[in-house]
Design a protein around this motif. Structure first.
Motif, PDB file in Angstrom:
ATOM      1  N   GLU A  29      24.387  46.916  30.020  1.00  0.00           N
ATOM      2  CA  GLU A  29      23.014  47.345  30.255  1.00  0.00           C
ATOM      3  C   GLU A  29      22.135  46.150  30.616  1.00  0.00           C
ATOM      4  OE1 GLU A  29      21.931  50.491  30.072  1.00  0.00           O
ATOM      5  OE2 GLU A  29      23.838  51.341  29.388  1.00  0.00           O
ATOM      6  N   PRO A  30      21.050  46.374  31.373  1.00  0.00           N
ATOM      7  CA  PRO A  30      20.104  45.281  31.627  1.00  0.00           C
ATOM      8  C   PRO A  30      19.492  44.789  30.322  1.00  0.00           C
ATOM      9  CG  PRO A  30      19.642  47.212  32.995  1.00  0.00           C
ATOM     10  CD  PRO A  30      20.637  47.641  31.984  1.00  0.00           C
ATOM     11  N   GLY A  31      19.118  43.520  30.311  1.00  0.00           N
ATOM     12  CA  GLY A  31      18.430  42.974  29.150  1.00  0.00           C
ATOM     13  C   GLY A  31      19.275  42.093  28.268  1.00  0.00           C
ATOM     14  N   GLY A  32      20.599  42.228  28.355  1.00  0.00           N
ATOM     15  CA  GLY A  32      21.463  41.383  27.536  1.00  0.00           C
ATOM     16  C   GLY A  32      21.836  40.112  28.276  1.00  0.00           C
ATOM     17  N   PRO A  33      22.495  39.180  27.575  1.00  0.00           N
ATOM     18  CA  PRO A  33      22.940  37.952  28.241  1.00  0.00           C
ATOM     19  C   PRO A  33      24.031  38.265  29.254  1.00  0.00           C
ATOM     20  CG  PRO A  33      23.866  38.095  26.038  1.00  0.00           C
ATOM     21  CD  PRO A  33      22.882  39.218  26.158  1.00  0.00           C
ATOM     22  N   PRO A  34      24.188  37.438  30.280  1.00  0.00           N
ATOM     23  CA  PRO A  34      25.229  37.699  31.280  1.00  0.00           C
ATOM     24  C   PRO A  34      26.618  37.540  30.674  1.00  0.00           C
ATOM     25  CG  PRO A  34      24.282  35.529  31.608  1.00  0.00           C
ATOM     26  CD  PRO A  34      23.438  36.205  30.574  1.00  0.00           C
ATOM     27  N   SER A  35      27.571  38.259  31.210  1.00  0.00           N
ATOM     28  CA  SER A  35      28.957  38.108  30.776  1.00  0.00           C
ATOM     29  C   SER A  35      29.466  36.733  31.201  1.00  0.00           C
ATOM     30  CB  SER A  35      29.819  39.202  31.410  1.00  0.00           C
ATOM     31  OG  SER A  35      29.850  39.051  32.828  1.00  0.00           O
ATOM     32  N   ALA A  36      30.541  36.301  30.563  1.00  0.00           N
ATOM     33  CA  ALA A  36      31.130  35.002  30.910  1.00  0.00           C
ATOM     34  C   ALA A  36      31.586  34.991  32.364  1.00  0.00           C
ATOM     35  CB  ALA A  36      32.295  34.693  29.973  1.00  0.00           C
ATOM     36  N   ARG A  37      32.170  36.098  32.818  1.00  0.00           N
ATOM     37  CA  ARG A  37      32.627  36.169  34.211  1.00  0.00           C
ATOM     38  C   ARG A  37      31.450  36.068  35.177  1.00  0.00           C
ATOM     39  NH1 ARG A  37      37.790  38.248  35.333  1.00  0.00           N
ATOM     40  NH2 ARG A  37      36.986  39.183  37.247  1.00  0.00           N
ATOM     41  N   ALA A  38      30.335  36.703  34.840  1.00  0.00           N
ATOM     42  CA  ALA A  38      29.155  36.643  35.706  1.00  0.00           C
ATOM     43  C   ALA A  38      28.604  35.226  35.769  1.00  0.00           C
ATOM     44  CB  ALA A  38      28.086  37.606  35.205  1.00  0.00           C
ATOM     45  N   ALA A  39      28.594  34.531  34.630  1.00  0.00           N
ATOM     46  CA  ALA A  39      28.077  33.163  34.599  1.00  0.00           C
ATOM     47  C   ALA A  39      28.921  32.239  35.477  1.00  0.00           C
ATOM     48  CB  ALA A  39      28.039  32.658  33.163  1.00  0.00           C
ATOM     49  N   VAL A  40      30.235  32.376  35.385  1.00  0.00           N
ATOM     50  CA  VAL A  40      31.119  31.547  36.206  1.00  0.00           C
ATOM     51  C   VAL A  40      30.962  31.892  37.681  1.00  0.00           C
ATOM     52  CG1 VAL A  40      33.530  31.040  36.745  1.00  0.00           C
ATOM     53  CG2 VAL A  40      32.785  31.167  34.356  1.00  0.00           C
ATOM     54  N   ALA A  41      30.930  33.195  37.989  1.00  0.00           N
ATOM     55  CA  ALA A  41      30.781  33.614  39.380  1.00  0.00           C
ATOM     56  C   ALA A  41      29.483  33.103  39.977  1.00  0.00           C
ATOM     57  CB  ALA A  41      30.847  35.136  39.479  1.00  0.00           C
ATOM     58  N   GLY A  42      28.424  33.112  39.181  1.00  0.00           N
ATOM     59  CA  GLY A  42      27.144  32.628  39.666  1.00  0.00           C
ATOM     60  C   GLY A  42      27.199  31.163  40.054  1.00  0.00           C
ATOM     61  N   GLN A  43      27.872  30.356  39.234  1.00  0.00           N
ATOM     62  CA  GLN A  43      27.998  28.939  39.551  1.00  0.00           C
ATOM     63  C   GLN A  43      28.833  28.707  40.805  1.00  0.00           C
ATOM     64  OE1 GLN A  43      26.310  26.397  38.079  1.00  0.00           O
ATOM     65  NE2 GLN A  43      25.281  28.100  37.037  1.00  0.00           N
ATOM     66  N   VAL A  44      29.893  29.484  40.961  1.00  0.00           N
ATOM     67  CA  VAL A  44      30.744  29.349  42.153  1.00  0.00           C
ATOM     68  C   VAL A  44      29.974  29.726  43.411  1.00  0.00           C
ATOM     69  CG1 VAL A  44      32.790  30.252  43.320  1.00  0.00           C
ATOM     70  CG2 VAL A  44      32.889  29.701  40.875  1.00  0.00           C
ATOM     71  N   VAL A  45      29.261  30.853  43.341  1.00  0.00           N
ATOM     72  CA  VAL A  45      28.484  31.298  44.504  1.00  0.00           C
ATOM     73  C   VAL A  45      27.398  30.282  44.846  1.00  0.00           C
ATOM     74  CG1 VAL A  45      26.850  33.049  45.301  1.00  0.00           C
ATOM     75  CG2 VAL A  45      28.969  33.748  44.186  1.00  0.00           C
ATOM     76  N   LYS A  46      26.765  29.732  43.831  1.00  0.00           N
ATOM     77  CA  LYS A  46      25.712  28.735  44.074  1.00  0.00           C
ATOM     78  C   LYS A  46      26.280  27.498  44.757  1.00  0.00           C
ATOM     79  CE  LYS A  46      21.711  26.746  41.689  1.00  0.00           C
ATOM     80  NZ  LYS A  46      21.010  26.662  40.381  1.00  0.00           N
TER      81      LYS A  46
END
Length: 335
Positions: A29-46
């Motif tokens: 759900e919106p509002g919680g901390p990002p999942s570990a996979r999302a955090a890693v993916a975000g860094q890779v995409v950046k």
């Protein structure tokens, strides 16, 4: 953060390890901390996408260079077994039908991809479009509208109008059509609704905008405040592109800045954004304007995720969960 009309949650009892993993992803759900996979993916995409875009010069040649690179990515995008893809010729542009499973052919989702109006394609979006079809239980017509630098957002709008008219001629009632898009495709979705209203054409049942680029002039505060946290878009590059598109035009033109348009009479609208992206305030302000205009609008803001995170659903659990939220919104809106 979820605001607006209510969205019910569907519950089921998973048994296998895979089913439990899928269940956890779908119920995010919106509002919680990002999942570990999302955090890693975000860094890779950046590190990859944002860096690559940042290195492209602000020029005709630079846009074409980036367009060719992302086009190559689209050629390797695949879909799982049970998903069909079929081409459609619309005259000035093409589109492709994406069907997952056995969708209800009486309904349809017209999807307008993102990419700053100068890159992106229906093929590049197949991993998200098949999920959109599966979650909403309807075929997706993904539009390959004409792109800059050879074309303008007005050409893209003409293509979106042609696609909508094609669906009407094909026998779909307006109440059985949903329109949606992300980033520039979110902008195009809103421009399409405003243009249909201006021409007194019956509007679709609902619209969905993920990380929409609501104002091509990039005037909202988050373009400055979130320039560093933004994982996909170099803020300065987007602002340059917007100025190019708006050159010689009225900056308050509702087709260029739906953020400042009169939204009265628009159909139910779901807006989705992330807390750290530069387009966050565009979506927030559009939601407030829509509610003030009497539109049945809903707004979701996800924390710690990248711009247009639904595109990365193969790697980001929240991206997969977002399609469940879209389906629930359409159910609640009666679309």
């Amino acid at each position: 953060m979820t605001t607006g009309i209510g969205m019910p949650t569907v519950h089921f009892a998973p048994r296998t390890r895979t089913q439990r993993r899928v269940a956890r992803a779908l119920h995010l759900e919106p509002g919680g901390p990002p999942s570990a996979r999302a955090a890693v993916a975000g860094q890779v995409v950046k590190a990859l996408l944002k860096t690559a875009w940042s290195s492209v010069p602000n020029s005709f040649e630079g846009l074409l260079r980036f367009q060719r690179a992302t086009g190559a990515l689209g050629r390797v995008r695949t879909v799982p077994r049970g998903v069909s893809v079929a081409q459609e010729d619309l005259g000035t542009c093409t589109a492709e039908w994406v069907r997952a499973g056995a969708p209800d052919e009486r309904k349809v989702f017209l999807y307008l991809h993102g990419g700053g109006y100068f890159f992106g394609s229906a093929r590049l979006y197949r991993p998200s479009n098949w999920r959109l079809s599966a979650s909403t239980g309807r075929p997706v017509l993904a539009l390959d509208y004409r792109l800059a630098p050879h074309h303008t957002p007005y050409d893209a709008l003409d293509d979106a109008l042609a696609a909508y008219e094609f669906l009407l001629r094909s026998g779909y009632a307006p109440g059985d059509i949903v329109v949606g898009g992300d980033s520039a495709g979110g902008h195009l979705t809103l421009s399409l609704l405003l243009e249909l209203r201006r021409h007194e054409v019956d509007l679709p049942a609902a619209a969905v905008c993920v990380s929409p680029w609501v104002d091509l002039l990039c005037a909202a505060d988050s373009h400055r405040l979130n320039a560093r946290s933004e994982a996909v878009i170099p803020a300065g590059k987007l602002a340059w592109l917007g100025r190019r598109f708006c050159a010689g035009k009225d900056g308050d033109d509702p087709l260029l800045a739906p953020r400042r348009a009169d939204l009265t009479g628009l159909p139910p609208l779901l807006l989705v954004a992330t807390g750290g992206e530069i387009l966050r305030d565009d979506a927030r302000e559009l939601f407030e304007r829509a509610r003030s205009a009497g539109v049945a609008a809903a707004y979701q803001e996800w924390d710690g995720l990248m711009h247009s995170f639904t595109i990365f659903a193969d790697h980001v659990p929240e991206g997969r969960a977002a399609f469940r939220h879209i389906a629930e919104f359409l159910h609640t809106a009666g679309a």
